[in-house]
Design a protein around this motif. Sequence first.
Motif, PDB file in Angstrom:
ATOM      1  N   LEU A  33      42.361  74.256  19.765  1.00  0.00           N
ATOM      2  CA  LEU A  33      42.351  72.847  19.094  1.00  0.00           C
ATOM      3  C   LEU A  33      43.121  71.921  19.765  1.00  0.00           C
ATOM      4  CD1 LEU A  33      41.329  71.484  16.214  1.00  0.00           C
ATOM      5  CD2 LEU A  33      43.586  71.897  15.502  1.00  0.00           C
ATOM      6  N   SER A  34      42.493  70.555  20.170  1.00  0.00           N
ATOM      7  CA  SER A  34      43.365  69.678  20.814  1.00  0.00           C
ATOM      8  C   SER A  34      43.318  68.478  20.054  1.00  0.00           C
ATOM      9  CB  SER A  34      42.804  69.349  22.139  1.00  0.00           C
ATOM     10  OG  SER A  34      42.966  70.535  22.996  1.00  0.00           O
ATOM     11  N   LEU A  35      44.455  67.586  19.878  1.00  0.00           N
ATOM     12  CA  LEU A  35      44.660  66.296  19.359  1.00  0.00           C
ATOM     13  C   LEU A  35      44.694  65.158  20.513  1.00  0.00           C
ATOM     14  CD1 LEU A  35      47.046  67.062  16.621  1.00  0.00           C
ATOM     15  CD2 LEU A  35      44.552  67.122  16.327  1.00  0.00           C
ATOM     16  N   LEU A  37      45.800  61.703  20.218  1.00  0.00           N
ATOM     17  CA  LEU A  37      46.305  60.653  19.417  1.00  0.00           C
ATOM     18  C   LEU A  37      46.535  59.536  19.938  1.00  0.00           C
ATOM     19  CD1 LEU A  37      48.379  63.293  17.284  1.00  0.00           C
ATOM     20  CD2 LEU A  37      46.076  62.336  16.711  1.00  0.00           C
ATOM     21  N   LYS A  44      41.326  56.179  23.480  1.00  0.00           N
ATOM     22  CA  LYS A  44      41.081  57.647  23.101  1.00  0.00           C
ATOM     23  C   LYS A  44      39.478  57.781  23.357  1.00  0.00           C
ATOM     24  CE  LYS A  44      42.732  56.790  18.871  1.00  0.00           C
ATOM     25  NZ  LYS A  44      42.822  55.486  18.977  1.00  0.00           N
ATOM     26  N   ALA A 137      38.775  61.240  13.462  1.00  0.00           N
ATOM     27  CA  ALA A 137      38.960  62.590  12.369  1.00  0.00           C
ATOM     28  C   ALA A 137      39.553  62.548  11.297  1.00  0.00           C
ATOM     29  CB  ALA A 137      39.376  63.796  13.248  1.00  0.00           C
ATOM     30  N   GLN A 138      40.371  61.516  11.217  1.00  0.00           N
ATOM     31  CA  GLN A 138      41.334  61.217  10.002  1.00  0.00           C
ATOM     32  C   GLN A 138      40.246  60.910   8.553  1.00  0.00           C
ATOM     33  OE1 GLN A 138      41.864  59.174  12.584  1.00  0.00           O
ATOM     34  NE2 GLN A 138      41.027  57.008  11.958  1.00  0.00           N
ATOM     35  N   ILE A 168      38.081  69.378  19.587  1.00  0.00           N
ATOM     36  CA  ILE A 168      39.224  67.923  19.976  1.00  0.00           C
ATOM     37  C   ILE A 168      38.937  67.007  18.689  1.00  0.00           C
ATOM     38  CG2 ILE A 168      39.467  66.124  21.218  1.00  0.00           C
ATOM     39  CD1 ILE A 168      38.186  67.541  23.558  1.00  0.00           C
ATOM     40  N   LEU A 169      40.104  66.651  18.211  1.00  0.00           N
ATOM     41  CA  LEU A 169      40.318  65.607  17.081  1.00  0.00           C
ATOM     42  C   LEU A 169      41.006  64.381  17.695  1.00  0.00           C
ATOM     43  CD1 LEU A 169      41.558  67.894  14.347  1.00  0.00           C
ATOM     44  CD2 LEU A 169      39.079  67.252  14.828  1.00  0.00           C
ATOM     45  N   THR A 170      40.442  63.211  17.515  1.00  0.00           N
ATOM     46  CA  THR A 170      41.004  61.933  17.969  1.00  0.00           C
ATOM     47  C   THR A 170      41.421  61.208  16.438  1.00  0.00           C
ATOM     48  OG1 THR A 170      39.109  60.503  18.136  1.00  0.00           O
ATOM     49  CG2 THR A 170      39.585  61.797  19.949  1.00  0.00           C
ATOM     50  N   LEU A 176      45.850  62.216   9.959  1.00  0.00           N
ATOM     51  CA  LEU A 176      45.329  63.152  10.995  1.00  0.00           C
ATOM     52  C   LEU A 176      46.102  64.158  11.045  1.00  0.00           C
ATOM     53  CD1 LEU A 176      42.826  63.973  12.766  1.00  0.00           C
ATOM     54  CD2 LEU A 176      44.031  62.756  14.674  1.00  0.00           C
TER      55      LEU A 176
END
Length: 176
Positions: A33-35, A37, A44, A137-138, A168-170, A176
């Motif tokens: 899992l990668s963020l 931000l 982004k 992703a928020q 991946i979550l941005t 978030l």
Amino acid sequence: MLFDLRPKQRREDIFDREREFKELEKSVETYPLSLLLGIRRVGKSSILRAYLNENPGILIDCRELYAESGHITKEDLIRELQSKGSLLQRIISRFKVSLNLKFLRVEPRDASLRDIFRELNEIGEKTGGLVIAFDEAQYLRFYGSRGGKELLALLAHAYDSLPNLRIILTGSEVGL
């Protein structure tokens, strides 16, 4: 196009972000899992889209899912994943493997996100890894009836048990 204000799709269209690309590549190789931000409009989504243009993966725009009704249901997310079926088929064919994706033929109300993630992990096994990216992703906090807790449990399961799936979550907002 360098001076287009919309998010870029290709690495060569993004100026002076090689360090960020390398950090994202290293993070995806190292962690399940990668963020990604940063404040709004810093790039982004451009970095993410350019990365996915070069690597097997799919992009889910959480703002789009949220904008439809002010919340996100399991069916919304499944429908969005199913809509990526042709992209997944292209990824599979590029790696010359054959997979029969069951989740593409099931009604969203009858499908399980856990089973879909397992099938995506299977694609990742054949292709050397697969990324599911959730942009903004928020907005996933509006998933389901419990503020996204069901989805958090699924992401934790993917982190622990699906080694060929990378997430991946941005995001740019608190939460978030």
